[in-house]
Design a protein around this motif. Sequence first.
Motif, short mmCIF file in Angstrom:
data_model
loop_
_atom_site.label_atom_id
_atom_site.label_comp_id
_atom_site.label_asym_id
_atom_site.label_seq_id
_atom_site.Cartn_x
_atom_site.Cartn_y
_atom_site.Cartn_z
N HIS A 435 0.85 -1.20 0.00
CA HIS A 435 0.00 0.00 0.00
C HIS A 435 0.88 1.23 0.00
O HIS A 435 2.09 1.18 0.19
N SER A 436 0.25 2.38 -0.19
CA SER A 436 1.03 3.62 -0.27
C SER A 436 0.90 4.46 0.99
O SER A 436 1.28 5.62 1.00
N GLY A 437 0.35 3.90 2.04
CA GLY A 437 0.30 4.61 3.32
C GLY A 437 -0.91 5.49 3.49
O GLY A 437 -1.83 5.49 2.70
N ILE A 438 -0.92 6.25 4.59
CA ILE A 438 -2.04 7.12 4.94
C ILE A 438 -1.69 8.56 4.55
O ILE A 438 -0.69 9.11 5.01
N LYS A 439 -2.54 9.15 3.73
CA LYS A 439 -2.32 10.52 3.27
C LYS A 439 -3.64 11.29 3.42
O LYS A 439 -4.46 10.95 4.28
N PHE A 440 -3.83 12.30 2.57
CA PHE A 440 -5.05 13.09 2.67
C PHE A 440 -5.71 13.21 1.30
O PHE A 440 -5.05 13.19 0.25
N PHE A 441 -7.03 13.35 1.34
CA PHE A 441 -7.81 13.56 0.12
C PHE A 441 -8.99 14.44 0.47
O PHE A 441 -9.77 14.13 1.39
N ASN A 442 -9.12 15.54 -0.24
CA ASN A 442 -10.27 16.43 -0.06
C ASN A 442 -10.46 16.84 1.41
O ASN A 442 -11.55 16.80 1.96
N HIS A 443 -9.34 17.17 2.07
CA HIS A 443 -9.32 17.65 3.45
C HIS A 443 -9.68 16.58 4.48
O HIS A 443 -10.04 16.89 5.62
N ALA A 444 -9.58 15.33 4.11
CA ALA A 444 -9.84 14.24 5.05
C ALA A 444 -8.74 13.19 4.90
O ALA A 444 -7.98 13.18 3.93
N ILE A 445 -8.65 12.30 5.87
CA ILE A 445 -7.66 11.23 5.82
C ILE A 445 -7.96 10.31 4.64
O ILE A 445 -9.11 10.01 4.34
N VAL A 447 -6.81 6.50 3.00
CA VAL A 447 -6.09 5.24 2.98
C VAL A 447 -6.12 4.75 1.54
O VAL A 447 -7.19 4.64 0.95
N SER A 448 -4.96 4.48 0.96
CA SER A 448 -4.96 4.06 -0.43
C SER A 448 -3.96 2.93 -0.64
O SER A 448 -3.02 2.74 0.13
N GLY A 449 -4.20 2.19 -1.67
CA GLY A 449 -3.36 1.04 -2.02
C GLY A 449 -4.11 0.21 -3.04
O GLY A 449 -4.99 0.72 -3.75
N ALA A 622 -16.88 6.26 6.53
CA ALA A 622 -15.94 5.71 5.54
C ALA A 622 -16.55 5.84 4.16
O ALA A 622 -17.70 5.46 3.94
N ILE A 623 -15.77 6.40 3.25
CA ILE A 623 -16.18 6.47 1.85
C ILE A 623 -15.22 5.60 1.05
O ILE A 623 -14.01 5.82 1.07
N VAL A 624 -15.75 4.62 0.35
CA VAL A 624 -14.94 3.67 -0.39
C VAL A 624 -15.04 3.98 -1.89
O VAL A 624 -16.15 4.10 -2.42
N VAL A 625 -13.90 4.07 -2.54
CA VAL A 625 -13.89 4.33 -3.98
C VAL A 625 -12.98 3.29 -4.64
O VAL A 625 -11.76 3.35 -4.52
N THR A 626 -13.59 2.34 -5.32
CA THR A 626 -12.85 1.31 -6.06
C THR A 626 -13.51 1.13 -7.43
O THR A 626 -14.64 1.56 -7.64
N GLY A 627 -12.79 0.48 -8.31
CA GLY A 627 -13.32 0.28 -9.66
C GLY A 627 -12.80 1.35 -10.59
O GLY A 627 -12.87 2.55 -10.30
N LEU A 653 -13.95 11.44 9.06
CA LEU A 653 -14.17 10.81 7.75
C LEU A 653 -12.84 10.26 7.24
O LEU A 653 -11.80 10.93 7.32
N ILE A 654 -12.88 9.04 6.73
CA ILE A 654 -11.71 8.46 6.06
C ILE A 654 -12.14 8.01 4.65
O ILE A 654 -13.14 7.32 4.49
N TRP A 655 -11.35 8.44 3.67
CA TRP A 655 -11.54 7.97 2.30
C TRP A 655 -10.66 6.71 2.11
O TRP A 655 -9.46 6.74 2.40
N TYR A 656 -11.26 5.66 1.59
CA TYR A 656 -10.53 4.43 1.26
C TYR A 656 -10.54 4.32 -0.27
O TYR A 656 -11.57 4.00 -0.87
N ILE A 657 -9.40 4.60 -0.89
CA ILE A 657 -9.37 4.79 -2.34
C ILE A 657 -8.36 3.84 -2.99
O ILE A 657 -7.21 3.73 -2.55
N GLN A 658 -8.79 3.20 -4.03
CA GLN A 658 -7.90 2.37 -4.85
C GLN A 658 -6.83 3.28 -5.46
O GLN A 658 -7.15 4.22 -6.18
#
Length: 662
Positions: A435-445, A447-449, A622-627, A653-658
């Motif tokens: 994974h690429s670690g914990i960063k930020f997206f749109n002013h929220a945490i 998680v991506s990988g 949690a907002i999940v974005v995959t696909g 809020l945590i974004w979980y993004i592919q």
Amino acid sequence: YNEYKSYLSKMILKVVLLFSCYFVASGTPVRFVLLGSLGDLAKKYIWSALRANIQPGLEIFGASRDHPDAGVPKLVDIIDKFNSSDFSSIITYVQLKTDDNFKLFCDRFSDTELIFYLSIPPKAYVPISNQIANFCKSNGNTVRVAYEKPFGYDYKSAEVLFDAINDRFEQNEIFLIDHYLGKSITQQIISLRRNNADLESRLNAENVNRVHISLLETLDCEGRAGYYDESGVFRDMLQNHITELMTLLLTDITGDIPSAKVDVLRSISSPNRHQVLAGQYQQYVSHVGKPTKTPTFASVLLTSSLPRWKGVRVILTSGKSQSQETKEIVVHFKNGDILKFQFKPPRITWNDKDFQNVNLSNNPNSYIELVNAVFNRDHTLLPSTNSVLESWKLWDNIIAMKMDILIHEDKTTVDFRNVGNYLVTERANSTNSDHSGIKFFNHAIRVSGTEEYVYKHLVEDLISFIHRDRDEEFHLAVSGGGTIHGVFKYLLLRSSEIPWEKVHIWQVDERCEAKHANRNHLKLYFLDFISIPSSNVHLMPLAADGISCENPDNYNQKLERVGSFDYIVLGVGEDGHTASLFPESTDLRKTELVKTVHVPGAVSPNRMTLTFRAINISQHKAIVVTGRQKADILKRIRQGDDVPVQNIVTYDLIWYIQEDLL
């Protein structure tokens, strides 16, 4: 020997131009014409199948495009190996290439049954069919035409092929050949079911947990990778052989089998991407000679809507360069019993004990039974044009999926598990994923990988929250749509770690049409596989008419008593909607916790949804974005476009993004 061969060439394998037909037997004379008679398939299987099916009065014509001067000696070499004068004496070579060849050949017959077996490249099926229809269906002659798979490359090409064939022949004149249907084990599936009433009475959803059909090979694609790369495992094995085996096991045997097989295929739901695994053995790219994403391994979980099989998981698996050859059908019963059909060596067992009175043959030539079926006009086990088209509808959807390809070492088995209605690779048990670690997206945490990592991390976080206060109720709200499948899959994988008696499940949104309701997926993919008290499941209310939702006031009151969710899982649509809060909705900022909304143009336009107030007061979001189709909407969100999901506050809020979508 050479003199004998010359004699055969001149006297026994006569050229049709010098041939004068005769028939000394009662009934309609039968002539079997093997086109492609000099090819590899004919040499290896079909000629020996014909040798095993000799009938009184039968005459066989070995046909090819070669001129007799070249064709006759080649055919002699093939037939010599049988060392049978009874067989060679009924064989004649014939050149069938041009219209004149076909006309001259067929004009010599009248009131005759002509069987044409096309062991030729599929691209020649239509022109050869036209020649047969134009020149051989006259003078009182009848025809039967057998075609070897593959039948098209996809639905469209199969439809074009069958339209052309059906335009020239009746269904009872067409025989579609899939060699797996001639294997001894395959021949026994229907027979075993018909002759064992007790077994047949148990083959249903009430008794069967799952079915697993596996055709795994140790062979790789070296030497034929160029051909294989055009097909891949889905077209090479799953769309035809394995699908046919599945339909034979699931079909209703009380009526017309070919029609019942079509009913089975129409009942199969297209799987989601969490029900499909695809892989490629490591050396495949070097065998092809160029980079390629063609899968050489796949496993697919399917379910049927037929009442008899509803809820039963059917797992279809095939692959090249596996650690061991596994070719079997395994039926797992809920009481622990196991019925197994093993292809090599042929064996049928019940809890590892051989079934009695089962007639199994060790003859590896499955074409013996298939040629016999053509002779006897028996379509029972053979594919029909309708069943092939229905199969392509299913597999076209699967092949079109954007799926990740798991690279595995050569000669190793791809390990995976069936968890609920999902398939999970064994590596999914590890929390040490890339994974690429914990960063930020749109002013929220953020998680991506990899997609796998994103879901595992979310579920890890969720379980930690559930365990934080073990004695307190935990209220979890889950969205509908496809994104939630990954969450369900990994929750089920770790289900034993979760105290379900304290967890309450709520819906984020609901489609008010019963047929398409989100609750159906919630039950089918999640609730049916966890031990949760029914009083802990809080479904949004549907009206009795099946096409609308009830007044949301009661649900509102229940939510007000709870106060807020401990955790809410949301997805994002390609237009930026979340829950059922769409851009055109007029109820985006309502003060109620739940509202009914109308979404013009959507499947099931009448919806019930949590409002942004209910979402934003949740303890953890949690907002999940995959696909891969979600890349554009992520770009718009980063640019600050005014889309519905922007109304979710970023606190907790945590974004979980592919990762590859960013």
